[in-house]
Design an enzyme around this catalytic site. Structure first.
Site, short mmCIF file in Angstrom:
data_model
loop_
_atom_site.label_atom_id
_atom_site.label_comp_id
_atom_site.label_asym_id
_atom_site.label_seq_id
_atom_site.Cartn_x
_atom_site.Cartn_y
_atom_site.Cartn_z
CG HIS A 1 0.06 1.00 7.38
ND1 HIS A 1 1.04 0.68 8.28
CD2 HIS A 1 0.64 1.78 6.44
CE1 HIS A 1 2.18 1.26 7.90
NE2 HIS A 1 1.96 1.92 6.78
CD GLU A 2 -0.87 2.34 2.89
OE1 GLU A 2 -0.57 3.54 2.68
OE2 GLU A 2 -0.02 1.47 3.11
CD GLN B 1 3.32 5.83 2.79
OE1 GLN B 1 2.33 5.26 2.34
NE2 GLN B 1 4.37 5.17 3.26
CG HIS C 1 0.47 6.72 5.65
ND1 HIS C 1 1.62 7.22 6.20
CD2 HIS C 1 0.70 5.39 5.45
CE1 HIS C 1 2.51 6.25 6.32
NE2 HIS C 1 1.97 5.13 5.87
CB CYS D 1 5.66 2.22 7.55
SG CYS D 1 5.07 3.73 6.78
CG LEU D 2 6.73 1.24 1.49
CD1 LEU D 2 6.06 1.47 0.15
CD2 LEU D 2 7.89 0.27 1.36
N GLY E 1 0.85 -1.19 0.00
CA GLY E 1 0.00 0.00 0.00
C GLY E 1 0.88 1.24 0.00
#
Length: 188
Positions: free
Chosen positions: A141-142, A51, A145, A99-100, A46
């Site tokens: 999670h997304e 991000q 953000h 997480c990226l 995702g």
């Protein structure tokens, strides 16, 4: 294919609530395409617009379950309803999340087992997806953000302390840090 740099924790774009998408135009469609390219190159399951430094309420996801069923989509201006989160200690293996924007790190976090995502897709259609397990985790999670939260902001002691130590060790936690999937080698 356009791969975008991913912002690292501490960048203000990651810690500020995103604004709604006003209309789905060519610019938004290109952003969604770039998000998919970036997510795959990273690799991730995702990726939210903040991000990559774009303060819009949208994210993409792509994940295949253990049976090979592919879940892929775009969530524009989503709302998310979740079941009550479990209580207790997170399992270090089952509940490990990454997480990226905190590259190379993973910490256990309890998330709700079920989620209901309501959003608009890239075609302008209203969608509603009932998710369980890992897909529900991806949505939570997304969605975080979009509200300016990273999963590390939700970690309980001692995992939150370990995350902060890792961030300091990497020299993160300040604006302007990013990494380029497919180019930068990340340790962790």
């Amino acid at each position: 294919m356009a791969v975008l740099p991913i912002r690292i924790t501490g960048d203000t774009a990651l810690h500020t609530p995103a604004r709604p998408v006003e209309r789905i135009d060519d610019e938004v469609r290109q952003l969604v395409s770039d998000l998919y390219d970036t997510m795959r190159e990273a690799p991730g399951v995702g990726l939210a617009a903040p991000q990559v430094g774009v303060p819009l309420r949208l994210f993409v996801y792509e994940w295949a379950d253990e049976d090979g069923q592919l879940f892929r989509g775009t969530a524009i201006n989503p709302t998310l309803l979740i079941s009550p989160p479990p209580v207790g200690e997170p399992d270090e293996d089952v509940d490990a999340e990454g997480c990226l924007s905190v590259p190379g790190e993973r910490f256990p976090l309890l998330r709700s087992e079920r989620a209901l995502l309501r959003a608009t897709d890239i075609g302008g259609n209203d969608v509603e997806i009932e998710a369980e397990g890992w897909l529900a985790r991806i949505f939570q999670h997304e969605y975080d953000h979009l509200d300016g939260l990273l999963y590390i902001d939700r970690l309980a002691h001692p995992h939150g302390k370990a995350a902060q130590k890792a961030i300091r060790k990497q020299g993160w936690g300040s604006p302007g840090r990013s990494w380029m999937p497919g180019v930068d080698r990340l340790e962790g």
